[in-house]
Design a protein around this motif. Structure first.
Motif, PDB file in Angstrom:
ATOM      1  N   MET A  94      -3.073  -6.314 -13.286  1.00 49.41           N
ATOM      2  CA  MET A  94      -4.212  -6.065 -14.173  1.00 49.41           C
ATOM      3  C   MET A  94      -3.834  -6.202 -15.636  1.00 49.41           C
ATOM      4  N   PHE A  95      -2.582  -5.821 -15.979  1.00 51.76           N
ATOM      5  CA  PHE A  95      -2.162  -5.945 -17.369  1.00 51.76           C
ATOM      6  C   PHE A  95      -1.129  -7.058 -17.559  1.00 51.76           C
ATOM      7  N   HIS A  96       0.040  -6.954 -16.921  1.00 54.10           N
ATOM      8  CA  HIS A  96       1.103  -7.916 -17.201  1.00 54.10           C
ATOM      9  C   HIS A  96       0.675  -9.369 -16.954  1.00 54.10           C
ATOM     10  N   LEU A  97       0.196  -9.688 -15.743  1.00 55.60           N
ATOM     11  CA  LEU A  97      -0.141 -11.080 -15.445  1.00 55.60           C
ATOM     12  C   LEU A  97      -1.341 -11.563 -16.249  1.00 55.60           C
ATOM     13  N   ARG A  98      -2.298 -10.656 -16.484  1.00 53.64           N
ATOM     14  CA  ARG A  98      -3.446 -11.039 -17.325  1.00 53.64           C
ATOM     15  C   ARG A  98      -2.981 -11.447 -18.723  1.00 53.64           C
ATOM     16  N   ASP A  99      -2.024 -10.702 -19.268  1.00 53.91           N
ATOM     17  CA  ASP A  99      -1.557 -11.000 -20.621  1.00 53.91           C
ATOM     18  C   ASP A  99      -0.715 -12.272 -20.654  1.00 53.91           C
ATOM     19  N   VAL A 100       0.023 -12.547 -19.588  1.00 53.56           N
ATOM     20  CA  VAL A 100       0.731 -13.833 -19.486  1.00 53.56           C
ATOM     21  C   VAL A 100      -0.297 -14.968 -19.461  1.00 53.56           C
ATOM     22  N   TYR A 101      -1.342 -14.791 -18.668  1.00 53.52           N
ATOM     23  CA  TYR A 101      -2.404 -15.799 -18.570  1.00 53.52           C
ATOM     24  C   TYR A 101      -3.009 -16.091 -19.945  1.00 53.52           C
ATOM     25  N   THR A 160       0.852  -1.182   0.000  1.00 50.08           N
ATOM     26  CA  THR A 160       0.000   0.000   0.000  1.00 50.08           C
ATOM     27  C   THR A 160       0.891   1.236   0.000  1.00 50.08           C
ATOM     28  N   SER A 161       0.294   2.397  -0.125  1.00 48.26           N
ATOM     29  CA  SER A 161       1.080   3.624  -0.292  1.00 48.26           C
ATOM     30  C   SER A 161       1.997   3.902   0.888  1.00 48.26           C
ATOM     31  N   GLY A 162       1.552   3.576   2.098  1.00 47.62           N
ATOM     32  CA  GLY A 162       2.404   3.804   3.262  1.00 47.62           C
ATOM     33  C   GLY A 162       2.636   5.263   3.567  1.00 47.62           C
ATOM     34  N   SER A 163       1.658   6.114   3.218  1.00 40.84           N
ATOM     35  CA  SER A 163       1.835   7.550   3.411  1.00 40.84           C
ATOM     36  C   SER A 163       1.891   7.945   4.876  1.00 40.84           C
ATOM     37  N   THR A 164       1.394   7.080   5.754  1.00 46.56           N
ATOM     38  CA  THR A 164       1.407   7.388   7.179  1.00 46.56           C
ATOM     39  C   THR A 164       2.479   6.596   7.923  1.00 46.56           C
ATOM     40  N   GLY A 165       3.398   5.988   7.204  1.00 45.64           N
ATOM     41  CA  GLY A 165       4.438   5.205   7.872  1.00 45.64           C
ATOM     42  C   GLY A 165       4.786   3.984   7.044  1.00 45.64           C
ATOM     43  N   THR A 166       5.061   2.882   7.728  1.00 45.53           N
ATOM     44  CA  THR A 166       5.383   1.641   7.017  1.00 45.53           C
ATOM     45  C   THR A 166       4.157   1.132   6.273  1.00 45.53           C
ATOM     46  N   PRO A 167       4.270   0.847   4.969  1.00 42.89           N
ATOM     47  CA  PRO A 167       3.108   0.374   4.213  1.00 42.89           C
ATOM     48  C   PRO A 167       2.699  -1.022   4.642  1.00 42.89           C
ATOM     49  N   LYS A 168       1.436  -1.347   4.367  1.00 44.22           N
ATOM     50  CA  LYS A 168       0.957  -2.714   4.576  1.00 44.22           C
ATOM     51  C   LYS A 168       1.274  -3.522   3.327  1.00 44.22           C
ATOM     52  N   ALA A 169       1.485  -4.818   3.496  1.00 48.48           N
ATOM     53  CA  ALA A 169       1.779  -5.708   2.376  1.00 48.48           C
ATOM     54  C   ALA A 169       0.565  -6.589   2.108  1.00 48.48           C
ATOM     55  N   VAL A 170      -0.091  -6.346   0.981  1.00 48.16           N
ATOM     56  CA  VAL A 170      -1.281  -7.102   0.589  1.00 48.16           C
ATOM     57  C   VAL A 170      -0.849  -8.461   0.041  1.00 48.16           C
ATOM     58  N   MET A 171      -1.389  -9.517   0.591  1.00 49.00           N
ATOM     59  CA  MET A 171      -1.035 -10.870   0.153  1.00 49.00           C
ATOM     60  C   MET A 171      -1.922 -11.313  -1.007  1.00 49.00           C
ATOM     61  N   HIS A 172      -1.295 -11.915  -2.024  1.00 52.45           N
ATOM     62  CA  HIS A 172      -2.060 -12.589  -3.072  1.00 52.45           C
ATOM     63  C   HIS A 172      -1.462 -13.958  -3.321  1.00 52.45           C
ATOM     64  N   THR A 173      -2.344 -14.904  -3.529  1.00 51.80           N
ATOM     65  CA  THR A 173      -1.944 -16.285  -3.759  1.00 51.80           C
ATOM     66  C   THR A 173      -1.967 -16.582  -5.259  1.00 51.80           C
ATOM     67  N   HIS A 174      -1.437 -17.724  -5.632  1.00 54.56           N
ATOM     68  CA  HIS A 174      -1.540 -18.149  -7.030  1.00 54.56           C
ATOM     69  C   HIS A 174      -3.015 -18.181  -7.457  1.00 54.56           C
ATOM     70  N   GLN A 175      -3.868 -18.610  -6.543  1.00 57.56           N
ATOM     71  CA  GLN A 175      -5.287 -18.743  -6.851  1.00 57.56           C
ATOM     72  C   GLN A 175      -5.960 -17.400  -7.068  1.00 57.56           C
ATOM     73  N   THR A 176      -5.707 -16.411  -6.211  1.00 53.61           N
ATOM     74  CA  THR A 176      -6.389 -15.119  -6.379  1.00 53.61           C
ATOM     75  C   THR A 176      -5.954 -14.439  -7.668  1.00 53.61           C
ATOM     76  N   LEU A 177      -4.677 -14.563  -8.023  1.00 55.77           N
ATOM     77  CA  LEU A 177      -4.178 -13.914  -9.237  1.00 55.77           C
ATOM     78  C   LEU A 177      -4.709 -14.581 -10.499  1.00 55.77           C
ATOM     79  N   ILE A 178      -4.740 -15.915 -10.512  1.00 57.81           N
ATOM     80  CA  ILE A 178      -5.238 -16.626 -11.688  1.00 57.81           C
ATOM     81  C   ILE A 178      -6.751 -16.446 -11.821  1.00 57.81           C
ATOM     82  N   ASN A 179      -7.451 -16.477 -10.698  1.00 61.98           N
ATOM     83  CA  ASN A 179      -8.899 -16.279 -10.748  1.00 61.98           C
ATOM     84  C   ASN A 179      -9.267 -14.921 -11.321  1.00 61.98           C
ATOM     85  N   ARG A 180      -8.540 -13.864 -10.915  1.00 57.88           N
ATOM     86  CA  ARG A 180      -8.865 -12.544 -11.442  1.00 57.88           C
ATOM     87  C   ARG A 180      -8.574 -12.456 -12.935  1.00 57.88           C
ATOM     88  N   SER A 181      -7.442 -13.031 -13.353  1.00 57.01           N
ATOM     89  CA  SER A 181      -7.108 -13.018 -14.774  1.00 57.01           C
ATOM     90  C   SER A 181      -8.167 -13.749 -15.597  1.00 57.01           C
TER      91      SER A 181
END
Length: 349
Positions: free
Chosen positions: A144-151, A94-115
């Motif tokens: 949204m673009f790179h991994l979708r196009d690989v898929y 995340t942007s981390g504008s207020t300090g240390t950013p949060k790290a959003v987790m994505h799995t193989h499944q969430t990325l492939i499902n969205r693609s």
């Protein structure tokens, strides 16, 4: 597990991008940093003024030169790991504008499902030629673009953000030269083209190949989007090519897309723009402050669940308890309205 980060103009400890890097490095318990070959001297300068050491930084070249050792009766320890769909595949900051950013987790499944889901929803495929000039540390560029196009095994053109910002009409040059079929940008980028209306009128492009311009990443402004379409219509840009969209890092990028944007359905004076319906395997709801579902057309808090939603933030159990409801819906932090299965974002909560 990769974590993509932006490049600092200079690697000194007082630089904000470097400070973010060091904060993330501490949060992730001192992982290896991979940099391009021409940056290693900058990192050596940084190492002298930070907690990093030489062993924490390696170059892309050193990875490319690594060869697999011959086995001589000893078990080979460099075999590929066994992976399951729920294993962690990518961390998005995340942007981390207020300090240390949060790290959003994505799995193989969430990325492939969205693609897969966005491919079905928007009729993407292997014949598409996509153009991305947004940074690859942004979810829109990398997922949204790179991994979708690989898929999809499609073609993709990646262009440095700075090169387009130096001369925004290069964006149109590339669409014309490569016959790109899809691209995307936040509202400000469409404004950069509109601001050059006089030069656009003098130039010539054939933009007829462009069928899908995703407008997302920040609030969609009707006035800017309409002027963009109107300005480029004489360069053969299809008038129905603009698709307002909504998503965030936590949803693995865009998960709502509008197929209804046109100069007939949207007016320059509209204060909001519909961002459409959700992709397959994704559900939306609008609730009040007590998580009670509101009637259609009522403004409330947008919540989402589905196959591409993050399982949570890395090593942040407190935040994970706060952002998910007891029945498993993710609190987006956006407010909006649902009308005939289509979403309109009104503001942030």
């Amino acid at each position: 597990v990769p974590v993509s980060m932006s490049i600092a103009p200079k690697y000194t400890a007082d630089n904000a991008v470097v400070q973010k890097l060091l904060n993330v490095w501490q949060m992730l318990v001192h992982p290896v940093i991979v940099c391009s070959n021409n940056m290693i001297d900058d990192f050596r300068t940084l190492i002298r003024g930070a907690l990093l050491s030489e062993q924490h930084v390696i170059t892309v070249g050193s990875l490319q030169n690594c060869t697999k050792p011959h086995t001589t009766g000893v078990e080979d320890t460099q075999t590929a790991p066994e992976l399951s769909p729920d294993d962690l595949a990518l961390l998005l900051l995340t942007s981390g504008s207020t300090g240390t950013p949060k790290a959003v987790m994505h799995t193989h499944q969430t990325l492939i499902n969205r693609s897969a889901a966005t491919t079905v929803h928007n009729s993407f495929g292997r014949n598409d030629i996509s153009l991305n000039w947004m940074p690859l540390d942004h979810v829109g560029g990398i997922v949204m673009f790179h991994l979708r196009d690989v898929y999809n095994a499609g073609s993709q053109i990646q262009v440095a953000t700075s090169w387009i910002l130096e001369s925004p009409l290069r964006w149109l040059d590339i669409i014309d030269a490569y016959k790109a079929t899809s691209t995307w940008a936040p509202n400000f980028a469409f404004g950069l083209i509109v601001d050059r209306a006089e030069e656009v009128a003098r130039r010539k492009w054939d933009l007829s190949s462009m069928r899908f311009i995703l407008n997302g990443g920040e609030a969609v402004v009707a006035h800017t989007a309409c002027r963009f379409i109107r300005l480029l219509e004489k360069h053969q840009l299809p008038v129905d090519s603009m698709h307002p969209a909504w998503g965030m890092s936590e949803t693995a990028s865009g998960v709502c897309y509008s197929h209804n944007f046109s100069l007939e359905t949207v007016s320059d004076s509209d204060s909001t723009v519909e961002v459409g319906s959700p992709i397959p395997n994704t559900s939306l709801r609008i609730v009040d402050s007590n998580n009670q579902v509101l009637d259609e057309g009522q403004r409330g808090n947008l919540q989402i669940r589905g196959a591409s939603i993050t399982p949570g933030y890395y090593a942040n159990p407190q935040e994970n308890r706060e952002v998910f409801t007891d029945d498993g819906w993710f609190k987006t932090g956006d407010a909006g309205i649902l009308n005939q299965r289509c979403l309109t974002i009104t503001d942030r909560i």
